[in-house]
Design a protein around this motif. Structure first.
Motif, short mmCIF file in Angstrom:
data_model
loop_
_atom_site.label_atom_id
_atom_site.label_comp_id
_atom_site.label_asym_id
_atom_site.label_seq_id
_atom_site.Cartn_x
_atom_site.Cartn_y
_atom_site.Cartn_z
N PRO A 112 61.16 119.66 15.62
CA PRO A 112 61.20 119.20 17.02
C PRO A 112 62.19 120.00 17.87
O PRO A 112 61.88 120.35 19.01
N LEU A 113 63.37 120.30 17.32
CA LEU A 113 64.36 121.04 18.07
C LEU A 113 63.88 122.46 18.36
O LEU A 113 64.05 122.97 19.47
N GLU A 114 63.24 123.10 17.39
CA GLU A 114 62.69 124.45 17.60
C GLU A 114 61.68 124.42 18.74
O GLU A 114 61.68 125.29 19.61
N PHE A 115 60.83 123.42 18.73
CA PHE A 115 59.82 123.27 19.78
C PHE A 115 60.48 123.04 21.14
O PHE A 115 60.12 123.69 22.12
N PHE A 116 61.45 122.12 21.22
CA PHE A 116 62.12 121.81 22.49
C PHE A 116 62.80 123.05 23.07
O PHE A 116 62.70 123.33 24.26
N GLU A 117 63.52 123.79 22.24
CA GLU A 117 64.24 124.96 22.73
C GLU A 117 63.28 125.99 23.33
O GLU A 117 63.54 126.54 24.39
N GLN A 118 62.17 126.23 22.64
CA GLN A 118 61.22 127.21 23.15
C GLN A 118 60.49 126.68 24.39
O GLN A 118 60.30 127.41 25.36
N GLU A 119 60.11 125.43 24.35
CA GLU A 119 59.39 124.85 25.48
C GLU A 119 60.24 124.80 26.74
O GLU A 119 59.75 124.99 27.85
N HIS A 120 61.53 124.54 26.60
CA HIS A 120 62.43 124.39 27.75
C HIS A 120 63.22 125.66 28.06
O HIS A 120 64.18 125.61 28.82
N ASN A 121 62.79 126.77 27.47
CA ASN A 121 63.45 128.05 27.71
C ASN A 121 64.96 127.98 27.42
O ASN A 121 65.77 128.48 28.18
N TYR A 122 65.30 127.30 26.34
CA TYR A 122 66.68 127.14 25.85
C TYR A 122 67.59 126.36 26.80
O TYR A 122 68.80 126.39 26.64
N ARG A 123 67.03 125.64 27.76
CA ARG A 123 67.85 124.76 28.61
C ARG A 123 68.26 123.55 27.78
O ARG A 123 67.50 123.06 26.94
N PHE A 124 69.45 123.04 28.05
CA PHE A 124 69.94 121.86 27.34
C PHE A 124 69.46 120.62 28.09
O PHE A 124 70.09 120.15 29.01
N THR A 125 68.32 120.13 27.68
CA THR A 125 67.68 118.99 28.32
C THR A 125 67.96 117.71 27.52
O THR A 125 68.51 117.78 26.42
N PRO A 126 67.58 116.56 28.03
CA PRO A 126 67.77 115.32 27.27
C PRO A 126 67.10 115.35 25.88
O PRO A 126 67.59 114.72 24.95
N ASN A 127 66.00 116.10 25.73
CA ASN A 127 65.36 116.19 24.42
C ASN A 127 66.28 116.83 23.39
O ASN A 127 66.43 116.32 22.27
N GLU A 128 66.91 117.95 23.76
CA GLU A 128 67.83 118.62 22.84
C GLU A 128 69.05 117.74 22.60
O GLU A 128 69.52 117.61 21.47
N LYS A 129 69.54 117.12 23.66
CA LYS A 129 70.71 116.24 23.54
C LYS A 129 70.42 115.10 22.57
O LYS A 129 71.21 114.81 21.68
#
Length: 145
Positions: A112-129
Motif C-alpha cells: 500500500p505504501l509503495e502504491f501511495f507514494e507513486q500515486e501521490h508523486n511522493y507527497r506526504f498525504t494522509p494515506n502515507e501518514k
C-alpha cells in the motif's frame, strides 16, 4: 458622544494589538528549516522506541511535504527507512533538508505504501501518514543535500 466612540476604538485597537502579539509568539515562522529539523535529531531519544505518530504530533511549526521509502525484498524488514523532505521540490533535489527515519524491523506488507507514494508523486498525504504513524522509530538523521 465622542468619548464612547474613542473608548470603543481604543478598546478595539488594544484587543487587536494583543491578538497580533499572541499570534506572533505562538506561530513564529520557521526561517531555518535545517535548524528546525535538527532539533528533532538532537532530541531523538524522546522518539526512539516510540511510534512515529509522536514525532508527527510534535512537529507543530512545519510538516513534511515529500516522502520516499526504501523498500527491500527482505520479508522480515521490508521497510528499513523512509526519507522525508520539508520542501515541495523533488526529494532528491539539491539544497533540500532531509530527515531519515529508520524503522524497527516489521513484517507489515509495504505494497500500500509503495502504491501511495507513486500515486501521490511522493507527497506526504494522509494515506502515507496513516500507514507510517504506527511504525516504531529506531533512529533519526537530518542533513541538507
Amino acid at each position: 458622544m465622542v468619548t464612547p466612540v474613542k473608548l470603543l476604538l481604543s478598546a478595539f485597537l488594544l484587543f487587536l494589538n494583543i491578538f497580533v502579539k499572541s499570534q506572533e509568539s505562538s506561530g513564529k515562522a520557521i526561517t531555518d528549516t535545517l535548524t528546525y529539523a535538527k532539533r528533532f535529531e538532537t532530541n531523538k531519544e524522546k522518539y526512539i522506541g516510540k511510534r512515529f505518530s509522536l514525532l508527527l504530533k510534535d512537529m507543530i511549526q512545519m510538516q513534511f511535504k515529500k516522502v520516499k521509502s526504501e523498500f527491500r525484498e527482505d520479508t522480515n524488514n521490508p521497510l528499513p527507512s523512509t526519507s522525508f523532505s520539508f520542501s515541495d521540490k523533488d526529494i532528491n533535489s539539491e539544497n533540500n533538508v532531509i530527515m531519515i527515519i529508520k524503522w524497527k524491523p516489521d513484517n507489515t506488507a509495504t505494497t500500500p505504501l509503495e502504491f501511495f507514494e507513486q500515486e501521490h508523486n511522493y507527497r506526504f498525504t494522509p494515506n502515507e501518514k496513516n500507514f507510517l504513524e504506527k511504525m516504531i522509530v529506531i533512529d533519526i538523521t537530518v542533513y541538507k543535500s
